[in-house]
Design an enzyme around this catalytic site. Structure first.
Site, PDB file in Angstrom:
ATOM      1  N   ARG A 244       3.609 -19.497   2.657  1.00 45.73           N
ATOM      2  CA  ARG A 244       3.228 -19.767   4.053  1.00 45.73           C
ATOM      3  C   ARG A 244       3.182 -21.276   4.350  1.00 45.73           C
ATOM      4  O   ARG A 244       3.407 -21.687   5.476  1.00 45.73           O
ATOM      5  CB  ARG A 244       1.904 -19.092   4.397  1.00 45.73           C
ATOM      6  CG  ARG A 244       1.974 -17.585   4.212  1.00 45.73           C
ATOM      7  CD  ARG A 244       0.953 -16.815   4.998  1.00 45.73           C
ATOM      8  NE  ARG A 244       0.832 -15.467   4.462  1.00 45.73           N
ATOM      9  CZ  ARG A 244       1.654 -14.448   4.738  1.00 45.73           C
ATOM     10  NH1 ARG A 244       2.663 -14.621   5.583  1.00 45.73           N
ATOM     11  NH2 ARG A 244       1.480 -13.256   4.195  1.00 45.73           N
TER      12      ARG A 244
ATOM     13  N   GLY B  37      -1.615 -11.521  -5.088  1.00 46.06           N
ATOM     14  CA  GLY B  37      -3.040 -11.196  -5.154  1.00 46.06           C
ATOM     15  C   GLY B  37      -3.312  -9.755  -4.744  1.00 46.06           C
ATOM     16  O   GLY B  37      -4.177  -9.088  -5.314  1.00 46.06           O
TER      17      GLY B  37
ATOM     18  N   ASP C 290      -4.229 -15.507   7.312  1.00 52.62           N
ATOM     19  CA  ASP C 290      -2.949 -15.961   6.752  1.00 52.62           C
ATOM     20  C   ASP C 290      -2.163 -16.837   7.735  1.00 52.62           C
ATOM     21  O   ASP C 290      -1.170 -17.467   7.355  1.00 52.62           O
ATOM     22  CB  ASP C 290      -2.087 -14.763   6.341  1.00 52.62           C
ATOM     23  CG  ASP C 290      -2.696 -14.022   5.147  1.00 52.62           C
ATOM     24  OD1 ASP C 290      -3.533 -14.613   4.443  1.00 52.62           O
ATOM     25  OD2 ASP C 290      -2.336 -12.849   4.934  1.00 52.62           O
TER      26      ASP C 290
ATOM     27  N   ARG D 258       0.828  -1.212   0.000  1.00 50.90           N
ATOM     28  CA  ARG D 258       0.000   0.000   0.000  1.00 50.90           C
ATOM     29  C   ARG D 258       0.857   1.254   0.000  1.00 50.90           C
ATOM     30  O   ARG D 258       0.525   2.236  -0.658  1.00 50.90           O
ATOM     31  CB  ARG D 258      -0.939  -0.022   1.214  1.00 50.90           C
ATOM     32  CG  ARG D 258      -2.100  -1.027   1.026  1.00 50.90           C
ATOM     33  CD  ARG D 258      -2.722  -1.364   2.365  1.00 50.90           C
ATOM     34  NE  ARG D 258      -3.936  -2.155   2.249  1.00 50.90           N
ATOM     35  CZ  ARG D 258      -3.972  -3.469   2.018  1.00 50.90           C
ATOM     36  NH1 ARG D 258      -2.857  -4.146   1.842  1.00 50.90           N
ATOM     37  NH2 ARG D 258      -5.130  -4.104   1.951  1.00 50.90           N
TER      38      ARG D 258
ATOM     39  N   GLN E 121      -8.687  -6.899   0.410  1.00 47.55           N
ATOM     40  CA  GLN E 121      -8.312  -6.639  -0.987  1.00 47.55           C
ATOM     41  C   GLN E 121      -9.512  -6.103  -1.756  1.00 47.55           C
ATOM     42  O   GLN E 121      -9.385  -5.158  -2.538  1.00 47.55           O
ATOM     43  CB  GLN E 121      -7.763  -7.910  -1.627  1.00 47.55           C
ATOM     44  CG  GLN E 121      -6.445  -8.337  -0.992  1.00 47.55           C
ATOM     45  CD  GLN E 121      -5.870  -9.594  -1.598  1.00 47.55           C
ATOM     46  OE1 GLN E 121      -6.464 -10.215  -2.475  1.00 47.55           O
ATOM     47  NE2 GLN E 121      -4.693  -9.977  -1.138  1.00 47.55           N
TER      48      GLN E 121
ATOM     49  N   LYS F 241      -6.592 -18.976  -1.562  1.00 48.72           N
ATOM     50  CA  LYS F 241      -5.323 -18.302  -1.288  1.00 48.72           C
ATOM     51  C   LYS F 241      -4.272 -18.798  -2.301  1.00 48.72           C
ATOM     52  O   LYS F 241      -4.627 -19.389  -3.313  1.00 48.72           O
ATOM     53  CB  LYS F 241      -4.904 -18.555   0.161  1.00 48.72           C
ATOM     54  CG  LYS F 241      -5.850 -17.893   1.175  1.00 48.72           C
ATOM     55  CD  LYS F 241      -5.830 -16.384   1.052  1.00 48.72           C
ATOM     56  CE  LYS F 241      -6.827 -15.722   1.969  1.00 48.72           C
ATOM     57  NZ  LYS F 241      -6.973 -14.290   1.707  1.00 48.72           N
TER      58      LYS F 241
HETATM   59  C1  S3P Z   1      -4.375  -8.899   2.201  1.00 49.17           C
HETATM   60  C2  S3P Z   1      -5.615  -9.329   2.553  1.00 49.17           C
HETATM   61  C3  S3P Z   1      -5.959 -10.749   2.778  1.00 49.17           C
HETATM   62  C4  S3P Z   1      -4.705 -11.583   3.026  1.00 49.17           C
HETATM   63  C5  S3P Z   1      -3.625 -11.282   2.030  1.00 49.17           C
HETATM   64  C6  S3P Z   1      -3.233  -9.814   2.103  1.00 49.17           C
HETATM   65  C7  S3P Z   1      -4.178  -7.457   1.953  1.00 49.17           C
HETATM   66  O1  S3P Z   1      -6.613 -11.246   1.648  1.00 49.17           O
HETATM   67  O2  S3P Z   1      -5.034 -12.950   2.992  1.00 49.17           O
HETATM   68  O3  S3P Z   1      -2.485 -12.073   2.296  1.00 49.17           O
HETATM   69  O4  S3P Z   1      -3.017  -6.998   1.945  1.00 49.17           O
HETATM   70  O5  S3P Z   1      -5.165  -6.755   1.769  1.00 49.17           O
HETATM   71  P1  S3P Z   1      -8.194 -11.007   1.423  1.00 49.17           P
HETATM   72  O6  S3P Z   1      -8.409  -9.558   1.383  1.00 49.17           O
HETATM   73  O7  S3P Z   1      -8.510 -11.632   0.103  1.00 49.17           O
HETATM   74  O8  S3P Z   1      -8.860 -11.697   2.571  1.00 49.17           O
END
Ligand code: S3P
Length: 431
Positions: A389, A95, A315, A28, A170, A342
């Site tokens: 992980r 992701g 996580d 971010r 996310q 994931k």
């Molecule tokens: C994350 C949010 C989570 C987490 C990922 C990082 C983020 O995913 O599992 O490792 O940085 O916003 P989700 O938002 O899909 O739950």
């Protein structure tokens, strides 16, 4: 062909380490610096592969980003400073890069293509492409925009009220980043509170963010102003050593400057509920609170993990599963179907790999059931399946296995914790 890494039992783990910077915050900080006006500096940036993918994508869009180790400097020129990329944006395994960047690109008046690795290609993107289309972005891609490769052309966005079916930071962040480029007020409502780094960091970049219970709103047209960000240690990385300290005999580990944002500290609640001896001493408190956390070998008991706790430790479930194998009684993890989407299907990979080591663990539709306390035998090959992980969880598991374990695809740990094996060695030697 890559070689497996042979890992052996540790008789104790002792010492102090500083885990690397938080992955969510590092992503971010780079993205917000790239769309802010003026200079942003980041300290203690995570140099894991995922965050480097974010830097390279924004460089492709003409943003000046200088990274020297864990220090990053960005010369932001606002949303409108982003340029149409000549090359395909490669998100690698990340992701977070994919989904948050989609929110930013949704409002940009140019064309962009996004591609990632094999794992990214299996992860659902319709959770963000559907609401971003509703806002006016033109998105296409495999399976009608549900999976990478994706291509998009940003639109004139209109604001929405989006009731998200999943508690996902996310999804929330992607829509809010599009909302900053839309007319009117964009609101995201979630079923449970997900991590709030976007809300906190946007405020640090001068954006007005309104939070009310489970809704977050932003007004379109706001300008981000460059900021100086210190990234706390990643509690998701610390979790591996917190569990190691609790389950390896004669251990005592101190982790310095770990982020303890309450939307991320589910692992600490679970350790406490299971009877682990941990001590949390708050240190600096800036946009994100931090603490030194110590743990020692503990007698553990099983617990139940469900509901609103799940997004606060999503996580950490792989390493919690290992912890539960060393607790007396049954641990039930439910409401965690998100694990299936994931980096791997983490219900399948955790259960399959821990079973190979001798754990009493079974998969359920939305989680897993673990019965303890079990001696882990080892004496076999296991694999990260390319999931960082899972790789780190198996490396910690090997420290309590009777026989050596060969870990395949161990390189995956570099996605979030390049120094993981060095830190593990450091703790095993400082007795
Ligand atoms: C994350 C949010 C989570 C987490 C990922 C990082 C983020 O995913 O599992 O490792 O940085 O916003 P989700 O938002 O899909 O739950």
């Amino acid at each position: 062909m890559n070689q497996g890494l042979v890992l052996t039992k540790k008789h104790s783990l002792n010492g102090t380490i500083e885990v690397p910077g938080d992955k969510s915050i590092s992503h971010r900080a780079v993205m917000f610096g790239a769309i802010a006006e003026g200079k942003t500096t980041i300290q203690n940036f995570l140099t894991g592969e995922d965050c480097l993918s974010t830097i390279s994508c924004f460089k492709e869009m003409g943003v000046s980003i200088k990274q020297e180790g864990t220090n990053v400097t960005i010369e932001g020129k606002g949303f409108s400073g982003l340029k149409e990329p000549v090359n395909i944006l490669n998100v690698g395994n990340s992701g977070t890069t994919t989904r948050l960047m989609l929110g930013i690109l949704a409002g940009r008046p140019f064309h962009a293509c996004i591609i990632g690795d094999e794992s990214i290609a299996k992860r659902p993107m319709d959770r963000v492409t559907a609401p971003l289309r509703q806002m006016g972005a033109h998105i296409d891609g495999r399976n009608n925009g549900s999976f990478t490769p994706l291509s998009l052309r940003g639109g004139n966005l209109k604001s929405i009220y989006y009731k998200s079916p999943v508690a996902s930071a996310q999804v929330k962040s992607s829509i809010l980043l599009a909302g900053l480029q839309a007319d009117g007020t964009t609101t995201v409502e979630e079923p449970y509170q997900s991590r709030d780094h976007t809300e906190r960091l946007l405020s640090a970049f001068g954006v007005h963010v309104k939070k009310q219970n489970l809704t977050v709103s932003v007004e379109g047209g706001q300008t981000l102003k460059g900021a100086n960000i210190y990234v706390p240690g990643d509690i998701s990385s610390a979790a591996f050593f917190l569990v190691a300290g609790a389950i390896v005999p004669d251990s005592s580990i101190k982790l310095k400057n770990v982020g303890i944002n309450p939307t991320r500290t589910g692992i600490l609640d679970v350790l406490e509920n299971m009877g682990a001896e941990i001590e949390i001493i708050p240190t600096l408190d800036s946009a994100e609170p931090m603490a030194d956390i110590s743990v020692r070998t503990s007698e553990l008991k099983g617990t139940e993990i469900s509901g609103e706790l799940i997004p606060r430790l999503i996580d950490e479930i792989p390493i919690i599963a290992l912890l539960a194998t060393q607790a007396e009684g049954t641990t039930v993890i439910k409401d965690a179907e998100e694990l299936k989407v994931k980096e791997t299907n983490r219900i399948d990979t955790v259960v399959g790999e821990l079973k190979k080591l001798g754990a009493d663990i079974e998969a359920t539709n939305d989680g897993m059931i673990i019965r303890g306390k079990t001696k882990l035998k080892g004496g076999t090959n296991v694999s990260s399946h390319g999931d960082h992980r899972i790789g780190m969880m198996l490396a910690i598991a090997s420290t309590i296995c009777e026989e050596p374990v060969e870990l395949m695809q161990h390189e995956a740990v570099s996605v979030s914790y390049p120094a993981f094996f060095d830190h593990l060695n450091l703790l095993s030697k400082t007795i």
